[in-house]
Motif scaffolding. Structure first.
Motif, PDB file in Angstrom:
ATOM      1  N   ALA A   4      40.583 -14.090 -25.017  1.00  0.00           N
ATOM      2  CA  ALA A   4      41.349 -15.335 -25.155  1.00  0.00           C
ATOM      3  C   ALA A   4      40.407 -16.521 -25.375  1.00  0.00           C
ATOM      4  O   ALA A   4      40.699 -17.423 -26.173  1.00  0.00           O
ATOM      5  CB  ALA A   4      42.213 -15.557 -23.913  1.00  0.00           C
TER       6      ALA A   4
ATOM      7  N   ASP B 102      39.138 -16.335 -28.926  1.00  0.00           N
ATOM      8  CA  ASP B 102      40.192 -16.736 -29.866  1.00  0.00           C
ATOM      9  C   ASP B 102      40.319 -18.254 -29.912  1.00  0.00           C
ATOM     10  O   ASP B 102      40.516 -18.839 -30.986  1.00  0.00           O
ATOM     11  CB  ASP B 102      41.537 -16.135 -29.443  1.00  0.00           C
ATOM     12  CG  ASP B 102      41.560 -14.619 -29.590  1.00  0.00           C
ATOM     13  OD1 ASP B 102      40.697 -14.086 -30.316  1.00  0.00           O
ATOM     14  OD2 ASP B 102      42.423 -13.978 -28.965  1.00  0.00           O
TER      15      ASP B 102
ATOM     16  N   TYR C 146      49.772 -15.663 -25.653  1.00  0.00           N
ATOM     17  CA  TYR C 146      48.383 -15.876 -26.035  1.00  0.00           C
ATOM     18  C   TYR C 146      47.927 -17.315 -25.843  1.00  0.00           C
ATOM     19  O   TYR C 146      46.772 -17.568 -25.521  1.00  0.00           O
ATOM     20  CB  TYR C 146      48.164 -15.454 -27.490  1.00  0.00           C
ATOM     21  CG  TYR C 146      48.076 -13.952 -27.652  1.00  0.00           C
ATOM     22  CD1 TYR C 146      47.002 -13.239 -27.141  1.00  0.00           C
ATOM     23  CD2 TYR C 146      49.088 -13.246 -28.301  1.00  0.00           C
ATOM     24  CE1 TYR C 146      46.923 -11.864 -27.282  1.00  0.00           C
ATOM     25  CE2 TYR C 146      49.018 -11.868 -28.449  1.00  0.00           C
ATOM     26  CZ  TYR C 146      47.930 -11.179 -27.931  1.00  0.00           C
ATOM     27  OH  TYR C 146      47.860  -9.820 -28.062  1.00  0.00           O
TER      28      TYR C 146
ATOM     29  N   SER D  41      48.828  -5.528 -28.281  1.00  0.00           N
ATOM     30  CA  SER D  41      48.828  -6.472 -27.159  1.00  0.00           C
ATOM     31  C   SER D  41      49.050  -5.734 -25.845  1.00  0.00           C
ATOM     32  O   SER D  41      48.409  -6.040 -24.838  1.00  0.00           O
ATOM     33  CB  SER D  41      49.929  -7.526 -27.361  1.00  0.00           C
ATOM     34  OG  SER D  41      49.690  -8.285 -28.526  1.00  0.00           O
TER      35      SER D  41
ATOM     36  N   TYR E  58      42.923  -9.034 -22.116  1.00  0.00           N
ATOM     37  CA  TYR E  58      43.730 -10.220 -21.850  1.00  0.00           C
ATOM     38  C   TYR E  58      44.400 -10.039 -20.499  1.00  0.00           C
ATOM     39  O   TYR E  58      44.602  -8.908 -20.051  1.00  0.00           O
ATOM     40  CB  TYR E  58      44.809 -10.433 -22.925  1.00  0.00           C
ATOM     41  CG  TYR E  58      44.268 -10.748 -24.298  1.00  0.00           C
ATOM     42  CD1 TYR E  58      44.048 -12.061 -24.692  1.00  0.00           C
ATOM     43  CD2 TYR E  58      43.995  -9.736 -25.215  1.00  0.00           C
ATOM     44  CE1 TYR E  58      43.559 -12.361 -25.948  1.00  0.00           C
ATOM     45  CE2 TYR E  58      43.502 -10.024 -26.476  1.00  0.00           C
ATOM     46  CZ  TYR E  58      43.290 -11.339 -26.836  1.00  0.00           C
ATOM     47  OH  TYR E  58      42.802 -11.625 -28.086  1.00  0.00           O
TER      48      TYR E  58
END
Length: 588
Positions: free
Chosen positions: A116, A119, A356, A389, A398
């Motif tokens: 995360a 990203d 996200y 995911s 994540y």
């Protein structure tokens, strides 16, 4: 304005954090400027020696005196050169050492960041900060250690020396120095914001270049080369405009300063000539004053370039420090719990949701099911349904936004990250191999594995033919496995995960390039593994998950159905639609 004032302490702390890596180079950071000051002292003496030659040696035709003073000039030059080289050595050692430590620290910190965090920051800006920004910091430190004390010392030292020669002529210096300072620092203040915009624009060009290089096959497949060239031209044109504008403004530095310095020189010669005629000043002293004004010009330009470079370095240092200040979104807990032996290999999704980023919609919503050790679970759904995911939550790439994921009976947030991931084998969608031998690539799964373990994994992954084609485990692979087919790459990445002998094996659409027969043999071999891992097979092909113990059907981030193949054909419309689209003849 208030926001700028609030951000000043933050920027100061960030800059201080970067400069803290100079601690191991304190000696070099002190000796470098000191030797530069020593060089400056000798440079300020040179005009006096020249004045003595003009006033005493030349009028009297005293060749011996001229030679002695010439020898003094040579000696001063040699000592100055030695001081300059020594200063450069210490400054370069400190600057390169800082850059090395900073780059290592930044790379190590990036390795600790979660998916995360990566990203959010972006790969292209991380590459820029580790390369271009740190190089700029190195240049700024190097130049700062050499000139930060030397240039002001020369400017004010030359003016003081001028006043010791003649006060009236020195007034020209008192006027010329502020004028030169306004020109030099005015241009600097205009160009500094442009340099910052240029750096930001460079990030955009680098991002576009990186995307084109990584996606070149897709671009060519869809014939988008001209579009991407046009976009690159547009981005690059913006960068060129900024660089051209800053370059044009910077180019004004030399003509404007030389106009000012020549005007000052005319005034100085005019005043000096009058003073010489009046007998209040000697010709040698006028020559010394001319030398001093030349030194001031050179050092003011150096000082302006120094400030520009240091300002750019400070901005780059803040960018680097901003990454170093990012706290990893996930870390190992301080109080680690030990799972029960009976729970090893069990996985449970307890009403899990995942988002996200703030403001975005949920990628997963209220996922709830459990898996026992040794089971083979199929996960199927359309593109964007949340399959990857869901799998990313198991090794804690994540963290769930709501609910929790339990591995071995414990919330993944209660596990040590390294221990949790050491028990999980992940084969991602993109088969990534590194340049080197096949053995070196497979040992990423377990650095301590022997050849028997490696060959066992290769057999299970149906990759024996790859070894034969490449000459065994010592066969060489190119970067990203370019000398292999897509299916060969996928089988080697599966073998790499199996070398670890994981408790949990995640195959994230990792058999998409395999034919149906090889895919079936692979699934059969995995079922026969002696250590009986829990297996998750993510696929868009219903045939790949058809014989799993249980199949989880995802649709738009939600569970549309859970059951065996036959059960889902009867009860789950989403699964039936996927199956019928792939096996239309069989259904008819």
């Amino acid at each position: 304005m208030h926001e700028r004032l609030v951000n000043l302490p933050v920027r100061h702390k960030r800059m201080k954090k970067v400069l803290s890596y100079l601690r191991d180079y304190r000696r070099e950071s002190i000796l470098g400027p000191l030797f530069k000051l020593l060089e400056a002292c000798f440079e300020l003496i040179v005009p006096f020696v020249i004045a003595a030659i003009v006033d005493k040696g030349i009028p009297g035709g005293d060749a011996g005196y001229i030679l002695r003073m010439g020898a003094v000039l040579v000696l001063l030059g040699l000592i100055g050169l030695a001081s300059s080289v020594t200063a450069q050595y210490f400054a370069a050692k400190a600057a390169v050492g800082l850059a090395t430590k900073l780059r290592h620290a930044l790379f190590a910190h990036i390795q600790k960041l979660g998916f995360a965090d990566l990203d959010r920051i972006g790969a292209s800006t991380l590459i820029t900060r580790m390369t271009s920004d740190i190089n700029q910091v190195q240049s700024g430190v190097n130049l700062g250690l050499r000139l930060f004390l030397r240039s002001p010392f020369i400017v004010f030292g030359a003016m003081i020396m001028a006043f010791t020669i003649d006060v009236r002529c020195a007034l020209v210096f008192a006027v010329a120095i502020p004028v030169l300072a306004v020109i030099v620092f005015g241009i600097m203040l205009i160009t500094m914001p442009l340099y910052k915009k240029t750096q930001a624009q460079l990030d955009g060009v680098l991002l576009l270049t990186r995307e084109n290089l990584s996606g070149t096959r897709v671009l060519r497949a869809f014939g988008r080369e001209d579009d991407e060239i046009a976009e690159f031209d547009r981005q690059h044109a913006g960068l060129t405009r900024l660089q051209s504008l800053s370059g044009k403004i910077s180019a004004l530095m030399n003509p404007l300063t030389y106009i000012a310095i020549n005007a000052a020189l005319i005034a100085l010669l005019n005043t000096g000539a009058v003073r010489v005629n009046a007998g209040a000043l000697s010709q040698g002293q006028v020559v010394a004053l001319v030398n001093y004004i030349g030194q001031i010009l050179v050092e003011l330009i150096k000082l302006a370039n120094l400030i520009i470079t240091v300002s750019k370095a400070a901005a780059c240092a803040n960018r680097v420090s901003a990454v170093l200040s990012v706290r990893p979104g996930m870390a190992s807990p301080r109080d680690v719990e030990t799972p029960e032996a009976a729970d090893l290999g069990n996985v449970e999704f307890d009403h899990v949701s995942l988002r996200y980023s703030e403001g975005a919609s949920d990628a997963l919503t209220d996922i709830h099911f459990s898996v026992r050790r040794g089971q083979m679970i199929g996960v199927i759904g359309g593109t964007g349904s949340g399959k990857s995911s869901l799998m990313n939550l198991i090794p804690r790439f994540y963290d769930a936004t709501q609910g929790c994921v339990r591995v071995d009976g414990l919330d993944v947030r209660r596990h040590r990250l390294d221990e949790l991931r050491s028990r999980i084998g992940v084969v991602p969608q993109k088969a990534l191999l590194f340049k080197g031998s096949i053995r070196e690539n497979l040992l990423w799964g377990n650095p301590n594995a022997d050849d028997d373990t490696i060959l066992e994994a290769v057999r299970a992954a149906q990759a024996e033919d790859v070894l034969k084609a490449k000459g065994g485990l010592d066969g060489m692979l190119e970067q990203n496995g370019r000398n292999l087919s897509g299916g060969q790459r996928q089988r080697l990445t599966i073998a790499r995960a199996l070398v670890r002998r994981p408790e949990i094996l995640i195959l994230d659409d990792s058999a998409s390039a395999l034919d149906f027969a090889t895919d079936a043999r692979l699934r059969m071999a995995i079922r026969k593994l002696p250590y009986h891992p829990t297996v998750f097979i993510v696929s868009q092909r219903s045939n790949s998950v058809r014989y799993a113990d249980s199949i989880v059907v995802l649709d738009d981030g939600q569970v549309a159905g859970i059951g065996t193949h036959d059960e889902l054909l009867r009860t789950c419309a989403v699964y039936r639609e996927i199956y019928e689209s792939q096996f239309r003849k069989e259904v008819q």
